[in-house]
Design an enzyme around this catalytic site. Structure first.
Site, PDB file in Angstrom:
ATOM      1  N   CYS A  74       0.834  -1.206   0.000  1.00  0.00           N
ATOM      2  CA  CYS A  74       0.000   0.000   0.000  1.00  0.00           C
ATOM      3  C   CYS A  74       0.874   1.263   0.000  1.00  0.00           C
ATOM      4  O   CYS A  74       1.450   1.601  -1.021  1.00  0.00           O
ATOM      5  CB  CYS A  74      -0.990  -0.022   1.155  1.00  0.00           C
ATOM      6  SG  CYS A  74      -2.339   1.173   0.918  1.00  0.00           S
ATOM      7  N   HIS A  93      -3.584  -4.808   0.297  1.00  0.00           N
ATOM      8  CA  HIS A  93      -3.126  -5.279   1.607  1.00  0.00           C
ATOM      9  C   HIS A  93      -3.168  -6.814   1.675  1.00  0.00           C
ATOM     10  O   HIS A  93      -4.153  -7.398   2.125  1.00  0.00           O
ATOM     11  CB  HIS A  93      -4.001  -4.684   2.715  1.00  0.00           C
ATOM     12  CG  HIS A  93      -3.726  -3.251   2.992  1.00  0.00           C
ATOM     13  ND1 HIS A  93      -2.805  -2.843   3.935  1.00  0.00           N
ATOM     14  CD2 HIS A  93      -4.225  -2.132   2.435  1.00  0.00           C
ATOM     15  CE1 HIS A  93      -2.757  -1.522   3.956  1.00  0.00           C
ATOM     16  NE2 HIS A  93      -3.610  -1.062   3.052  1.00  0.00           N
ATOM     17  N   GLU A 122      -1.760  -8.698   3.726  1.00  0.00           N
ATOM     18  CA  GLU A 122      -1.825  -9.173   5.121  1.00  0.00           C
ATOM     19  C   GLU A 122      -3.257  -9.343   5.604  1.00  0.00           C
ATOM     20  O   GLU A 122      -3.499 -10.018   6.624  1.00  0.00           O
ATOM     21  CB  GLU A 122      -1.054  -8.215   6.035  1.00  0.00           C
ATOM     22  CG  GLU A 122      -1.763  -6.926   6.418  1.00  0.00           C
ATOM     23  CD  GLU A 122      -1.743  -5.856   5.349  1.00  0.00           C
ATOM     24  OE1 GLU A 122      -2.272  -4.753   5.612  1.00  0.00           O
ATOM     25  OE2 GLU A 122      -1.205  -6.115   4.244  1.00  0.00           O
TER      26      GLU A 122
END
Length: 239
Positions: free
Chosen positions: A111, A211, A213
């Site tokens: 990001c 993202h 994660e």
């Protein structure tokens, strides 16, 4: 992994703090890596080089907007205000990236990390995507991630890792505009927004606007970085 630097409240404390959401280093751990957190701090090239001596890969993480002065633009009204802490983080990450790229160290940007990489290499950003695409679906607000369908560019490292297309968890109101030197676009979304960039060739330098994660059932990007870091570590020992 680089970290945030901003005010944080926990219990009775309200302080300036360096921190990173645990889900980032959980992703690295699940992929077989070991995380070290690199808090923003006053830095020069010598300090950055000593830090880089002790690691085998670099992840530049998400966070607040980059100071637009770093890419020669006045701030948009929607851009996060640049304060001393933000500028310190910008400078810290630029210095780490400069050293990592010079060494050929594997790098993954996430990001904000994709934007930092692009600016570090001389590129620019769209400061407010709704002005460009006409809607705010890339960042709904209130910590609610949106799902974007992204399509990878054939022949890129990213395409080899995740295939022709994928759903991505997005939370960004800015995006890459003019590409930094040496970067190629490796994914766009349905609006044509650049969602990933990389270096061509064998060097592992990849940055995604989304993202990864947030979807730890899919560790392919983290696993690829960990594998590249292991190779870099072995080569460093034998050099």
């Amino acid at each position: 992994m680089t970290t945030y630097l901003q005010r944080s409240q926990t219990g009775v404390w309200d302080v300036r703090a360096s921190f990173l959401p645990a889900i980032y280093f959980e992703g690295v751990g699940l992929a077989g890596g070991i995380s070290a957190l690199l808090p923003p701090q006053p830095v020069d090239a010598a300090i950055a080089e000593r830090v880089l001596d002790g690691i085998d890969g670099l992840i530049v993480t998400g966070g607040r907007d980059i100071d637009p002065a770093t890419y020669g633009q006045p701030p948009h009204p929607a851009t996060d205000e640049a304060n001393d802490d933000n500028r310190m983080r910008d400078a810290w990450e630029f210095e780490l990236l400069s050293g990592a790229i010079r060494r050929g160290m594997p790098v993954l940007g996430i990001c904000r990390g994709a934007q930092v990489l692009n600016v570090a290499l001389g590129g620019t950003l769209h400061q407010h995507l709704p002005d460009v695409v006409g809607h705010s679906a890339h960042q709904k607000g209130n910590a609610i991630f949106s799902t974007s369908s992204i399509r990878t560019a054939p022949g890129t490292r990213l395409a080899a890792l995740i295939g022709e297309s994928s759903d991505a968890q997005c939370y960004h109101h800015q995006a890459i505009d003019r590409l930094g030197e040496g970067l190629i676009v490796s994914a766009r979304d349905a609006d044509g927004v650049i969602e990933a960039v990389e270096f061509s060739g064998d060097r592992f330098l990849l940055a995604v606007q989304w993202h990864p994660e947030e979807t730890l059932d899919d560790l392919r990007l983290f696993a690829a970085l960990v594998e590249a870091a292991a190779v870099y570590s072995r080569e460093k020992v034998t050099a």
